[in-house]
Motif scaffolding. Sequence first.
Motif, short mmCIF file in Angstrom:
data_model
loop_
_atom_site.label_atom_id
_atom_site.label_comp_id
_atom_site.label_asym_id
_atom_site.label_seq_id
_atom_site.Cartn_x
_atom_site.Cartn_y
_atom_site.Cartn_z
N SER A 234 35.24 78.78 87.75
CA SER A 234 35.98 78.39 86.55
C SER A 234 35.58 76.96 86.18
O SER A 234 34.90 76.27 86.96
N VAL A 235 36.04 76.52 85.02
CA VAL A 235 35.81 75.13 84.62
C VAL A 235 36.49 74.19 85.61
O VAL A 235 35.95 73.14 85.98
N ASP A 236 37.70 74.58 86.04
CA ASP A 236 38.43 73.73 87.00
C ASP A 236 37.61 73.56 88.29
O ASP A 236 37.48 72.45 88.81
N ALA A 237 37.06 74.66 88.79
CA ALA A 237 36.25 74.58 90.03
C ALA A 237 35.00 73.74 89.80
O ALA A 237 34.65 72.88 90.61
N ALA A 238 34.32 73.99 88.68
CA ALA A 238 33.06 73.28 88.41
C ALA A 238 33.29 71.79 88.23
O ALA A 238 32.55 70.96 88.78
N SER A 239 34.32 71.44 87.47
CA SER A 239 34.53 70.02 87.17
C SER A 239 35.15 69.27 88.35
O SER A 239 35.32 68.07 88.30
N HIS A 240 35.47 70.01 89.42
CA HIS A 240 35.87 69.38 90.68
C HIS A 240 34.83 69.70 91.76
O HIS A 240 35.16 69.81 92.94
N GLY A 241 33.60 69.87 91.32
CA GLY A 241 32.61 70.50 92.19
C GLY A 241 31.65 69.59 92.93
O GLY A 241 30.72 70.05 93.57
N GLY A 242 31.82 68.27 92.87
CA GLY A 242 30.98 67.39 93.69
C GLY A 242 29.57 67.24 93.15
O GLY A 242 29.36 67.07 91.95
N GLY A 243 28.58 67.32 94.04
CA GLY A 243 27.18 67.09 93.65
C GLY A 243 26.90 65.62 93.41
O GLY A 243 26.25 65.25 92.44
N ASN A 244 27.35 64.79 94.31
CA ASN A 244 27.29 63.35 94.06
C ASN A 244 25.88 62.77 94.18
O ASN A 244 25.02 63.30 94.88
N VAL A 245 25.69 61.68 93.45
CA VAL A 245 24.38 61.03 93.34
C VAL A 245 24.49 59.69 94.05
O VAL A 245 25.02 58.74 93.52
N TRP A 246 24.02 59.64 95.27
CA TRP A 246 24.25 58.43 96.06
C TRP A 246 22.99 57.85 96.69
O TRP A 246 23.05 56.83 97.38
N VAL A 247 21.85 58.48 96.47
CA VAL A 247 20.60 57.91 96.97
C VAL A 247 19.64 57.76 95.79
O VAL A 247 19.59 58.62 94.91
N ASN A 248 18.85 56.69 95.80
CA ASN A 248 17.90 56.46 94.73
C ASN A 248 16.85 57.56 94.68
O ASN A 248 16.41 58.06 95.71
N GLY A 249 16.45 57.88 93.46
CA GLY A 249 15.38 58.84 93.26
C GLY A 249 14.09 58.13 92.91
O GLY A 249 13.89 56.96 93.25
N SER A 250 13.19 58.86 92.20
CA SER A 250 11.90 58.31 91.80
C SER A 250 11.73 58.56 90.31
O SER A 250 12.43 59.38 89.73
N TYR A 251 10.77 57.83 89.71
CA TYR A 251 10.63 57.89 88.26
C TYR A 251 9.20 58.21 87.88
O TYR A 251 8.25 57.59 88.38
N ASP A 252 9.05 59.19 86.98
CA ASP A 252 7.74 59.57 86.46
C ASP A 252 7.62 58.98 85.06
O ASP A 252 8.25 59.46 84.12
N SER A 253 6.79 57.93 84.93
CA SER A 253 6.73 57.20 83.66
C SER A 253 6.08 58.02 82.55
O SER A 253 6.28 57.76 81.37
N GLU A 254 5.27 59.02 82.91
CA GLU A 254 4.62 59.83 81.87
C GLU A 254 5.61 60.76 81.18
O GLU A 254 5.56 60.95 79.97
N THR A 255 6.51 61.34 81.96
CA THR A 255 7.47 62.29 81.39
C THR A 255 8.84 61.66 81.15
O THR A 255 9.72 62.32 80.62
N HIS A 256 8.99 60.41 81.55
CA HIS A 256 10.28 59.70 81.44
C HIS A 256 11.38 60.38 82.23
O HIS A 256 12.55 60.33 81.86
N LEU A 257 10.99 61.04 83.31
CA LEU A 257 11.99 61.76 84.11
C LEU A 257 12.36 60.96 85.36
O LEU A 257 11.47 60.50 86.09
N TYR A 258 13.65 60.80 85.57
CA TYR A 258 14.16 60.26 86.83
C TYR A 258 14.46 61.47 87.70
O TYR A 258 15.24 62.36 87.31
N ILE A 259 13.82 61.54 88.85
CA ILE A 259 13.89 62.74 89.70
C ILE A 259 14.62 62.35 90.98
O ILE A 259 14.18 61.47 91.72
N PHE A 260 15.76 63.00 91.21
CA PHE A 260 16.63 62.55 92.31
C PHE A 260 17.40 63.73 92.89
O PHE A 260 17.34 64.85 92.36
N GLY A 261 18.13 63.46 93.96
CA GLY A 261 18.84 64.52 94.66
C GLY A 261 20.34 64.45 94.42
O GLY A 261 20.88 63.38 94.14
#
Lengths: 539, 278
Positions: A234-261
């Motif tokens: 449900s929306v309630d489950a999803a919006s309480h669903g975690g998936g936290n971003v706590w470690v730095n990722g990497s950046y691809d300057s050609e595609t402007h994508l920040y790629i992280f876990g």
Amino acid sequence: MMRFFYAAMMAVCVSTAGAQSLDPSSILQRDVKAWPTYSGDYTGQRFSPIAQINTSNVKGLVEAWSQKLPSEVTHSGGVGTTVAPLGRVSGSIVQVDGVLFVTTPDNVWSMDAATGKVNWHYQWKTRGGTHIGNRGVGVWRDRVFFETPDNYLVALNAKTGEEIWHKEIASFDLQYFSTMAPHVVGDHLLVGTGNDLDEPGMLQSFNPQTGDVEWTWYATPMKKGDEGLSTWASVDAASHGGGNVWVNGSYDSETHLYIFGTGNPSAAFTSQLRGPGANLYTCSTVAVNVDTGKLAWYYQTSPHDTHDYDSAQTQVLVDGTWQGKPRKLVMTMARNGYFFVLDRVTGEHLLTSKMFASTNWAEETLDAKGAPVRIPAKDFDYAGALVSPSTQGIVNWQPPAYSPQTGLFYVNTSETWEMYYLATTDPRGAMGLGGEQLMNLPSNGGWLMAIDYTTGKPRWKHRYPGVTGALAAGVMTTAGHLLFAPDIHGNLIAYNSATGRQLWHQHIGASNAPETFVLNGKQYVLAAGGDTLYAFRLP
Amino acid sequence: MLRCAVAAVLLCVGARAQQGAVSHTEATHQAAPFGVVAYPDRPEQPKEVLDRGKAAYSVNCSFCHGADAAGGSVGPNLLRSEVVLRDVHGELILPIVHGARLAQGMPKIDLPDLTVADIAAWLHSLKTGGNMTPTEEINIVTGNAAAGKVAFDRRCGTCHSANGDLKGFAAKFAQPMQMQQTWISPGVMKGPGMPGLHVPPVTATVVSKGRKITGKLGAYDDFSVVVTTADGVAHTVPLDNGVPRVVVHDPLKTHREMLPTLKDAEIHDITAYLESLR
């Protein structure tokens, strides 16, 4: 003769009275005199092109200086009343214009990279929050940014340490806590945060000048119509669903994508209320466009995770070769025991490799996307389920490295085990990481691995001595054909990166990944051991 | 209670989301090892306020949100509700009780402002944290003792006897979980409620300067090994890329090696068997 002397004098002047300012576009060109961002550059390779220290002379490496982080405070701020203990260094140390910026939770020090002398120490008085670690600062022009455990992004004057402003990243009432190093990409300041209750993970882009939020990317669907919602109950489950971003990722300057876990779904262990789906975009490698904050692609390393297996390692971007053709790749190892290679432009899955035979939470066969398939019987059990890896994983936030000289991906790992007990009959009460009781078993070995990304198999690996193992700190490679890697016994060790032969070591109780730069014409290797920094160079 | 004892011993129990040495339980509500209370409890309210709040909640709210406020078949979990977490004195809860979320299915409930404040006070008195361990008593002895005897004889019988060295083993432990953890991996779990078990030490043999040294294994990394011989002398032998070779004799080798093949059902059965001899 005279000329040489003059040049040396100038170099000294520059190092001590440098501008202490970083043009963000300069991060795109590798400046060997600096370590300007989390991984040294945007690739996450932790490979330095400096070759002054090499396989022939590394045995002569000596300590240039060491410095215990002093407690004297020159500037303070904060919205709370508590001064936390100083803690330990478990992040990256940024070096710009010969000045180091080093952090522990609530604290930033500016130090002279040539001597270790402290220029200033800023301390944040805290409201609380989980004081588990801090991954370092981001430097943008003449400003230094860091995150606090009680969820503030703080901007400091790089030269003086005076506070410019602080902005709230996330709600303290909702039990967020923040550890990531703000990641400077152009004029974006990418800021992640953590949470162990049931709040959604997010990555935000702040304007480094004003501190205004430019966009927020949520790791889980937040409302009707959001992509990925069908993978939740449900929306309630999803919006309480975690998936936290706590470690730095990497950046691809050609595609402007920040790629992280992203981290585990919530509730972590008792998953009934999340529904039977994959729970996107938790436990995933994701690529977000830094200009728009929109998701470009994702790859989920642990679909419907039930073991807290965050995708917690910094992603490694490599312009490599795949089946004989040049290909833009991203590699990552997850806590769940598997190594992955993806196409970093499209997110297409290319390879999955199980690193330890002992990993037992998933089926032997992978799913259609190459992801491990969880065995429900290895979820929590009232009487205990014996699972490898433990929730800490075979790897955690400690960064891996890659060397273009060898084509190998280097990483410290641990064969961990744990008994997982279910501690409640009622899944409703089991929020966040609750509802369980975990009993660690000893690791069956700590290993340094050098992995051939084309096969996913180690070219060489080294088991640290002892009957049990542990997870050692992060690693670094250099163009001197060297791999610098802390072990589980407190040594910082230099290896021949091709063969794994040990060439030099020093016992410092290493607590972060080493890094390197050239200062006054000399290559330095810098590492932290708890609350002390150590700088090494050739005599 | 068990959790406390266990957490104190096994530093690795907690802080899994972001690896480190702090227990989640501690990090959430108690003074953590870092000396910081991560998320302080709300200020304590008088008992009569909480009693009134609980009574009013039971009558008006529990039908949808659950008796413990952790959610029901219709109403969401209020313990992790952003509104409740941000609310101080009922000021955010009140408008919703009075009909602000009719569209989302929350009915208007005609309660006096003061009653809503009481309910808010009671909700705020409930512990909310992502790292909390339930206090429910769970019986972990679910296995089959007869099957456990067979498994024990096969797995453990070469070295151990339930009537010999392990006579009265289960009775030494306050909790079956401690016992189970210990037979799987002896010596790891320590602390209150745990018996002082003898776990034989790891020994090693290394040849140094033509002399064979055998004794108790001490500090051991890639660069040196310390071996203490029977006469109490600690010998430090330098090592270089695996030379000289150190041969380690691990008395718990079988325990470590059985982990990959040990089935959960076997674990539960062996525990039930050992418990049956308590």
